[in-house]
Write a protein that holds these residues in place. Structure first.
Motif, PDB file in Angstrom:
ATOM      1  N   TYR A 174       0.825  -1.215   0.000  1.00  0.00           N
ATOM      2  CA  TYR A 174       0.000   0.000   0.000  1.00  0.00           C
ATOM      3  C   TYR A 174       0.856   1.260   0.000  1.00  0.00           C
ATOM      4  CZ  TYR A 174       0.298   0.575   5.142  1.00  0.00           C
ATOM      5  OH  TYR A 174       0.730   0.769   6.419  1.00  0.00           O
ATOM      6  N   ILE A 175       2.051   1.171   0.596  1.00  0.00           N
ATOM      7  CA  ILE A 175       2.932   2.351   0.553  1.00  0.00           C
ATOM      8  C   ILE A 175       3.300   2.671  -0.892  1.00  0.00           C
ATOM      9  CG2 ILE A 175       5.199   3.251   1.184  1.00  0.00           C
ATOM     10  CD1 ILE A 175       5.030   1.635   3.748  1.00  0.00           C
ATOM     11  N   SER A 176       3.597   1.621  -1.702  1.00  0.00           N
ATOM     12  CA  SER A 176       4.025   1.926  -3.067  1.00  0.00           C
ATOM     13  C   SER A 176       2.866   2.492  -3.879  1.00  0.00           C
ATOM     14  CB  SER A 176       4.636   0.695  -3.732  1.00  0.00           C
ATOM     15  OG  SER A 176       3.739  -0.379  -3.691  1.00  0.00           O
ATOM     16  N   LEU A 177       1.634   2.024  -3.621  1.00  0.00           N
ATOM     17  CA  LEU A 177       0.495   2.615  -4.333  1.00  0.00           C
ATOM     18  C   LEU A 177       0.393   4.115  -4.050  1.00  0.00           C
ATOM     19  CD1 LEU A 177      -2.460   0.062  -4.008  1.00  0.00           C
ATOM     20  CD2 LEU A 177      -1.380   0.851  -6.099  1.00  0.00           C
ATOM     21  N   TRP A 208       2.538   0.519 -15.311  1.00  0.00           N
ATOM     22  CA  TRP A 208       3.809   0.397 -16.033  1.00  0.00           C
ATOM     23  C   TRP A 208       3.538   0.167 -17.515  1.00  0.00           C
ATOM     24  CZ3 TRP A 208       6.365  -3.277 -18.966  1.00  0.00           C
ATOM     25  CH2 TRP A 208       7.729  -3.032 -19.192  1.00  0.00           C
ATOM     26  N   TYR A 209       2.579  -0.710 -17.820  1.00  0.00           N
ATOM     27  CA  TYR A 209       2.241  -0.988 -19.211  1.00  0.00           C
ATOM     28  C   TYR A 209       1.719   0.282 -19.885  1.00  0.00           C
ATOM     29  CZ  TYR A 209       0.119  -3.066 -23.325  1.00  0.00           C
ATOM     30  OH  TYR A 209      -0.207  -3.358 -24.618  1.00  0.00           O
ATOM     31  N   PHE A 210       0.838   0.980 -19.173  1.00  0.00           N
ATOM     32  CA  PHE A 210       0.249   2.209 -19.707  1.00  0.00           C
ATOM     33  C   PHE A 210       1.327   3.246 -20.026  1.00  0.00           C
ATOM     34  CE2 PHE A 210      -1.264   6.505 -18.517  1.00  0.00           C
ATOM     35  CZ  PHE A 210      -2.155   6.720 -19.554  1.00  0.00           C
ATOM     36  N   GLY A 245      13.725   7.223  -3.100  1.00  0.00           N
ATOM     37  CA  GLY A 245      13.696   6.713  -4.458  1.00  0.00           C
ATOM     38  C   GLY A 245      14.151   7.729  -5.488  1.00  0.00           C
ATOM     39  N   GLY A 246      14.175   8.979  -5.136  1.00  0.00           N
ATOM     40  CA  GLY A 246      14.500  10.015  -6.107  1.00  0.00           C
ATOM     41  C   GLY A 246      13.211  10.590  -6.636  1.00  0.00           C
ATOM     42  N   VAL A 247      12.997  11.894  -6.389  1.00  0.00           N
ATOM     43  CA  VAL A 247      11.737  12.515  -6.773  1.00  0.00           C
ATOM     44  C   VAL A 247      11.546  12.404  -8.285  1.00  0.00           C
ATOM     45  CG1 VAL A 247      10.401  14.612  -6.695  1.00  0.00           C
ATOM     46  CG2 VAL A 247      11.989  14.091  -4.870  1.00  0.00           C
ATOM     47  N   GLY A 248      10.390  11.954  -8.702  1.00  0.00           N
ATOM     48  CA  GLY A 248      10.103  11.872 -10.128  1.00  0.00           C
ATOM     49  C   GLY A 248      10.407  10.517 -10.735  1.00  0.00           C
ATOM     50  N   SER A 249      10.941   9.581  -9.940  1.00  0.00           N
ATOM     51  CA  SER A 249      11.228   8.267 -10.487  1.00  0.00           C
ATOM     52  C   SER A 249      10.228   7.247  -9.961  1.00  0.00           C
ATOM     53  CB  SER A 249      12.652   7.848 -10.114  1.00  0.00           C
ATOM     54  OG  SER A 249      12.783   6.452 -10.242  1.00  0.00           O
ATOM     55  N   LEU A 250       9.406   6.673 -10.860  1.00  0.00           N
ATOM     56  CA  LEU A 250       8.390   5.707 -10.426  1.00  0.00           C
ATOM     57  C   LEU A 250       9.034   4.400  -9.963  1.00  0.00           C
ATOM     58  CD1 LEU A 250       5.806   6.303 -13.268  1.00  0.00           C
ATOM     59  CD2 LEU A 250       5.573   6.968 -10.888  1.00  0.00           C
ATOM     60  N   GLU A 251      10.034   3.934 -10.729  1.00  0.00           N
ATOM     61  CA  GLU A 251      10.720   2.702 -10.320  1.00  0.00           C
ATOM     62  C   GLU A 251      11.363   2.905  -8.957  1.00  0.00           C
ATOM     63  OE1 GLU A 251      11.133   4.201 -13.160  1.00  0.00           O
ATOM     64  OE2 GLU A 251      10.887   2.815 -14.840  1.00  0.00           O
ATOM     65  N   ILE A 309      20.258  10.137   5.305  1.00  0.00           N
ATOM     66  CA  ILE A 309      21.540   9.626   4.827  1.00  0.00           C
ATOM     67  C   ILE A 309      21.558   9.613   3.300  1.00  0.00           C
ATOM     68  CG2 ILE A 309      22.981   7.554   4.717  1.00  0.00           C
ATOM     69  CD1 ILE A 309      22.002   6.998   7.627  1.00  0.00           C
ATOM     70  N   VAL A 310      20.449   9.133   2.699  1.00  0.00           N
ATOM     71  CA  VAL A 310      20.383   9.133   1.234  1.00  0.00           C
ATOM     72  C   VAL A 310      20.540  10.554   0.702  1.00  0.00           C
ATOM     73  CG1 VAL A 310      18.863   8.752  -0.738  1.00  0.00           C
ATOM     74  CG2 VAL A 310      19.043   7.028   1.040  1.00  0.00           C
ATOM     75  N   LEU A 311      19.861  11.499   1.348  1.00  0.00           N
ATOM     76  CA  LEU A 311      19.935  12.882   0.888  1.00  0.00           C
ATOM     77  C   LEU A 311      21.349  13.441   1.009  1.00  0.00           C
ATOM     78  CD1 LEU A 311      16.677  14.573   2.181  1.00  0.00           C
ATOM     79  CD2 LEU A 311      17.432  14.366  -0.161  1.00  0.00           C
ATOM     80  N   ILE A 312      22.043  13.037   2.075  1.00  0.00           N
ATOM     81  CA  ILE A 312      23.387  13.569   2.282  1.00  0.00           C
ATOM     82  C   ILE A 312      24.355  12.966   1.265  1.00  0.00           C
ATOM     83  CG2 ILE A 312      25.321  13.615   3.894  1.00  0.00           C
ATOM     84  CD1 ILE A 312      23.129  13.640   6.131  1.00  0.00           C
ATOM     85  N   VAL A 313      24.220  11.643   1.047  1.00  0.00           N
ATOM     86  CA  VAL A 313      25.149  10.973   0.147  1.00  0.00           C
ATOM     87  C   VAL A 313      24.843  11.330  -1.303  1.00  0.00           C
ATOM     88  CG1 VAL A 313      25.983   8.734  -0.637  1.00  0.00           C
ATOM     89  CG2 VAL A 313      25.485   9.106   1.773  1.00  0.00           C
ATOM     90  N   LYS A 314      23.543  11.298  -1.628  1.00  0.00           N
ATOM     91  CA  LYS A 314      23.155  11.619  -3.016  1.00  0.00           C
ATOM     92  C   LYS A 314      21.925  12.519  -2.953  1.00  0.00           C
ATOM     93  CE  LYS A 314      22.675   9.449  -7.541  1.00  0.00           C
ATOM     94  NZ  LYS A 314      21.513  10.238  -7.977  1.00  0.00           N
ATOM     95  N   PRO A 315      22.163  13.843  -2.891  1.00  0.00           N
ATOM     96  CA  PRO A 315      21.078  14.773  -2.578  1.00  0.00           C
ATOM     97  C   PRO A 315      19.880  14.712  -3.531  1.00  0.00           C
ATOM     98  CG  PRO A 315      23.183  15.862  -2.439  1.00  0.00           C
ATOM     99  CD  PRO A 315      23.451  14.518  -3.032  1.00  0.00           C
ATOM    100  N   THR A 316      19.945  13.975  -4.636  1.00  0.00           N
ATOM    101  CA  THR A 316      18.774  13.899  -5.507  1.00  0.00           C
ATOM    102  C   THR A 316      18.089  12.548  -5.412  1.00  0.00           C
ATOM    103  OG1 THR A 316      20.246  13.308  -7.299  1.00  0.00           O
ATOM    104  CG2 THR A 316      19.547  15.586  -7.183  1.00  0.00           C
ATOM    105  N   GLY A 317      18.389  11.768  -4.402  1.00  0.00           N
ATOM    106  CA  GLY A 317      17.748  10.468  -4.254  1.00  0.00           C
ATOM    107  C   GLY A 317      18.436   9.415  -5.105  1.00  0.00           C
ATOM    108  N   LEU A 318      18.088   8.149  -4.855  1.00  0.00           N
ATOM    109  CA  LEU A 318      18.802   7.061  -5.514  1.00  0.00           C
ATOM    110  C   LEU A 318      18.633   7.089  -7.035  1.00  0.00           C
ATOM    111  CD1 LEU A 318      18.133   4.133  -3.023  1.00  0.00           C
ATOM    112  CD2 LEU A 318      20.161   5.557  -3.239  1.00  0.00           C
TER     113      LEU A 318
END
Lengths: 325, 289
Positions: free
Chosen positions: B18-21, B156-158, B232-238, B273-282
């Motif tokens: 449900y979190i991913s939805l 994803w298909y759409f 996950g990185g803003v704007g990335s669905l995967e 930590i993610v923000l500090i290491v890679k400020p734009t997300g993974l």
């Protein structure tokens, strides 16, 4: 001379004001005074173009610090309030290392995360923070007399006078900072960051400086709050309060010093006095939400833009570029 | 010990669903509209209350109520697009404030219509799939997991296989270039809002019998969703899906073995930590806000 008369009139008005209000309105007035300092300090941060969601938690840091210091070390309350501001500034300095690696949206969310972590630490560690229930029985301001007036801090009126003096001094300092070369550099960091950097301005250092100063004053406002209500808990500083600060600043407008203060005063009076008096307890958030939406749709430059419309002709020659935008 | 690990793993899979939805909907809206939708948690809450109103109070079949939740909240999304985000298209901060206003209205409406107390919703099914004595998966949770997998695959298909999906991704990447190619930015915005809000409504509707439904339940959801989309990185669905899974596992395991507050702190610290290491997300790219 004209300015002096205006200031004297304002001071007289503020002295009279609490005496014509009901008890609950006096309490709202004290909170309003404290919140004015909070939102004015928030504006200093937004000068550099960064919007934080951790400002209210930083306010809480000041509240917790002052409450704990006065209780455990017997520090007098006025000094505790000052110390609360300093602790908040120090915490902000520590937070600035990770946070200012980010900008824009990422800073917004990063500051929110940092704030939530601090809040959850208060919740988790019952010693010394009191856990979910927070701190109770915080030392009140000791009563004192200045000859013609007895400060009895059981009365909201007395605390209002005390808070108004503290907030007034803080606002004056914030105003001086903004008008100083440092304040102008804050503007440059936001509006002309490439040019500022090329001129040798260390952008990150100035962002940090604005963040630390703003946090210090937020800490003072938190300490003022703690010693007034006598009890604080992690939920007193949650994101809902932050949302209010954000909306005061945006509805008021942030291109002038008075914009956020105007937003705070107008929205607080609307929410706490007008809607309450109308007996709309349950629909209050609904109407408040509608007001937010309507004001952002139809008044995108804030309440201050209306004030400016009336005063523009007089100040046309003095306008700064971002106001003319 | 193994059984405890397996059970906690199952719980984490349910949470990840449900979190991913919710998070994917938030990312979709942010990607296409450029707006941080603060009301997303309240859209989730609205989905739950559709189930309360139809299934618990009026005995409509559960899955009909869930479908109604998806459509109703999707329509709320269209309303937000038309009334708030379209007029404020060039004003991201304005969109944020407007969504805060919308959030307060939704909360107040829920309080007015249903009261502040927790709603009691009769269980959809008492069935449990028992892998062993101590490893059990309630079928109601299985519904959530299956729905998330199906809906995310459809999305994803759409997005990757249909012309509409291409148009949507194009206008998320570069609205002006997309408009030059004859793609209607307004239409893609509508689609994104309907899907994004609808997914939040679906998640809220499906989980309604499993959580405590109250007008303020959106708060913890939006906090979780923010953490997930940042990691996950803003704007990335995967990225959002992957981060949901990581977050759900970390959070569920820390909750089981330590306590809930520590789990929240861990989740937030993970994000910092993610923000500090890679400020734009993974999986994130350039700054948009």
């Amino acid at each position: 001379m004209r300015n002096l008369i205006i200031w004297i009139a304002l001071a007289a008005g503020l002295i009279v004001l609490p005496n014509v209000l009901s008890f609950s309105q006096q309490e709202v007035l004290v909170f309003l005074t404290i919140n004015i300092l909070l939102v004015a300090s928030y504006r200093l941060l937004t000068l550099t173009g960064e919007w934080s969601l951790g400002h209210v938690v930083i306010m809480g840091v000041g509240a917790y610090a002052s409450a704990l210091l006065t209780k455990t070390t017997g520090l007098p309350v006025p000094l505790g309030i000052l110390a609360g501001g300093m602790v908040a500034a120090l915490i902000a300095l520590a937070l600035s290392y990770p946070l200012f690696r980010m900008k824009g949206f990422y800073f917004l969310i990063g500051s929110f995360a940092a704030g939530e972590i601090i809040r959850l630490l208060w919740k988790r560690f019952r010693d010394p923070f009191g856990g979910t229930k927070g701190l109770k029985g915080i030392d009140p301001m000791p009563d004192f007399s200045v000859g013609f007036y007895n400060f009895d801090f059981f009365e909201p009126t007395s605390y209002f006078y005390f808070a108004a003096i503290v907030v007034g001094v803080c606002l004056w300092i914030l105003w001086r900072i903004e008008k100083s070369p440092v304040g102008l550099t804050f503007h440059a960091v936001h509006w002309q960051d490439k040019l500022a950097q090329a001129s040798g301005v260390n952008l990150r250092a100035y962002r940090t400086l604005a963040f630390v100063i703003a946090s210090g004053f937020a800490g003072i406002s938190g300490a003022l709050l703690a010693h007034y209500i006598g009890t604080i808990n992690p939920n007193s500083f949650d994101v809902e309060v932050m949302v209010f600060v954000l909306t005061w600043a945006i509805v008021g407008g942030t291109s002038t010093f008075y914009g956020p203060i105007l937003g705070c005063v107008v929205l607080t009076i609307l929410n706490e006095v007008v809607l309450r008096e109308l007996g709309l307890e349950q629909t209050r958030p609904l109407i408040y939400g509608l007001i937010l939406i309507l004001s952002i749709l139809f008044m995108p430059n804030g309440l201050e833009s209306i004030v400016q419309k009336f005063t523009r002709r007089k100040e046309a020659g003095l306008m700064r570029p971002e106001e003319a935008k | 010990m193994f059984e405890l690990l397996a059970q906690t793993g199952l719980n984490a899979v349910y949470a990840a669903s449900y979190i991913s939805l919710v998070a994917v909907g938030l990312v979709l809206i942010f990607g296409v509209m450029g707006v941080v939708n603060f009301a997303h948690g309240e859209l989730f809450m609205a989905g739950s209350y559709v189930v309360v109103a139809l299934y618990a109070d009026r005995f409509v079949p559960f899955f009909v109520a869930v479908a109604a939740g998806l459509v109703f909240v999707g329509l709320l999304g269209l309303l937000m697009e038309r009334a708030l985000f379209r007029p404020l298209r060039d004003n991201p901060l304005g969109g944020l404030v407007a969504s805060i206003g919308f959030l307060m209205i939704l909360q107040a409406l829920a309080v007015l219509g249903f009261g502040v107390r927790m709603e009691h919703i009769p269980p959809v099914t008492q069935e449990v799939i028992a892998f062993s004595d101590r490893v059990r998966l309630p079928v109601a949770r299985l519904y959530v997991i299956v729905a998330a997998i199906v809906m995310l695959s459809l999305l994803w298909y759409f997005l990757k296989r249909t012309r509409f999906g291409w148009a949507l991704r194009a206008s998320a990447q570069d609205p002006q270039a997309a408009a030059l190619q004859g793609i209607s930015v307004t239409l893609t915005a509508k689609i994104a809002m309907f899907i994004g809000a609808g997914f939040a409504g679906l998640a809220g509707a499906l989980t309604a019998p499993l959580v405590s439904v109250n007008p303020y339940m959106g708060h913890s959801i939006i906090v979780t969703a923010f953490i997930v989309i940042i990691v996950g990185g803003v704007g990335s669905l995967e990225g959002a899906v992957l981060a949901s899974i990581v977050y759900a596992f970390v959070h569920t395991f820390v909750t089981t073995f330590y306590d809930g507050v520590l789990a929240d702190i861990t989740g937030l610290a993970l994000m910092l930590i993610v923000l500090i290491v890679k400020p734009t997300g993974l999986f994130g790219s350039a700054d948009r806000a």
